[in-house]
Scaffold this active site. Structure first.
Site, PDB file in Angstrom:
ATOM      1  CD  GLU A   1     -33.052   0.059 -22.460  1.00  0.00           C
ATOM      2  OE1 GLU A   1     -33.936  -0.775 -22.725  1.00  0.00           O
ATOM      3  OE2 GLU A   1     -32.396   0.055 -21.393  1.00  0.00           O
TER       4      GLU A   1
ATOM      5  N   GLY B   1     -29.006   0.667 -20.786  1.00  0.00           N
ATOM      6  CA  GLY B   1     -29.849   1.737 -20.286  1.00  0.00           C
ATOM      7  C   GLY B   1     -29.394   3.119 -20.719  1.00  0.00           C
TER       8      GLY B   1
END
Length: 286
Positions: free
Chosen positions: A138, A135
């Site tokens: 991301e 994440g």
């Protein structure tokens, strides 16, 4: 070397502001005092390498909602308050205490936050000064540009090694950035890239000099961007972003419409006068 010497005082000013402003928050906005128009969106969970908790996510979303409508912000830098850090991905310790319903809500909120980040009207830069995993990577992929610190060694999407897949846009944004083959290689192998390798792959746009940080280089780049007309920067970003969704002719029409809205702006008139007078234009975002 000149850029590094120039930026060290700015970094010191920033840290003074941080210590007095919002040290208790896990994500917050902080204008860079030495560089008007540049604001930092800072991640502040040093004990967990900025792993994304529900609190950090909530404060990240609040910060994004605020900055979206702040016309004084011409460039936003996403960074960590902790040297040698960026974002280690989701908080897996907290995740173990969550119900399936809570996990589903967390993922929906994370998707929404990254969508907000990606759709901000001003240019955004991720300063990756430490591991950017899952994440965390991301999060950086939702920014317009990414800069990695020279010594960073862990940049990747390791989810398949944990029995899952990237769940916050990694399969989609990495593919759009790298192409299908490289995105599959990155995700299938769960490999970790160093900063120079990430630059070679096209996953980041710059790597800082050995004596500088990614944040130093991000401020240097933001200073180059911020001197240009704010309305033009926003129109350029919107036109480029829409290119992925539009056929060529429709994209050209959108570009032309965006161009024409700028012709009557005060900033455009200022640029023409400044050119004639052989001086730097003073843009006001009007």
């Amino acid at each position: 070397m000149l850029a590094t010497k120039f930026l060290r005082p700015a970094r010191a000013v920033y840290f003074r502001g941080f210590m007095s402003a919002a040290s208790s928050k896990e994500a917050f906005l902080e204008p860079l005092e030495s560089h008007p128009g540049i604001t930092c969106l800072s991640l502040n969970r040093p004990q967990s390498k900025n792993a994304i908790s529900t609190t950090l996510l909530k404060e990240l979303r609040e910060s994004l909602d605020t900055v979206h409508f702040d016309k004084s912000v011409r460039v936003l830098i996403l960074r960590s308050t902790t040297p040698g850090s960026f974002c280690a991905g989701a908080d897996l310790i907290e995740r173990r205490t969550m119900s399936q319903l809570q996990v589903s809500k967390f993922l929906a909120d994370l998707r929404g936050a990254l969508g907000k980040l990606e759709s901000l009207p001003m240019p955004t830069i991720a300063a990756i000064d430490g591991p950017a995993l899952g994440g965390g990577l991301e999060l950086s992929l939702a920014c317009d540009l990414r800069i990695a610190g020279h010594g960073v060694t862990k940049i990747g999407l390791p989810e398949t090694a944990l029995g899952i897949i990237p769940g916050a846009g990694g399969t989609q944004r990495a593919t759009r950035l790298l192409g299908p083959a490289k995105a599959k290689d990155l995700i299938f192998t769960a490999r970790m890239l160093s900063a120079p390798e990430a630059l070679e792959w096209g996953l980041v746009d710059y790597v800082s000099a050995p004596e500088a940080t990614a944040f130093d280089r991000a401020v240097e780049l933001a200073a180059q961007i911020v001197k240009n007309a704010p309305l033009a920067l926003r129109a350029a970003k919107q036109s480029i972003s829409r290119s992925e969704d539009l056929a060529l002719e429709a994209g050209l029409d959108f570009e032309r419409a965006s161009y024409e809205t700028l012709l009557s702006s005060s900033d455009r008139m200022e640029a023409l006068v400044a050119f004639k007078e052989k001086r730097r234009p003073v843009f006001k975002g009007e």
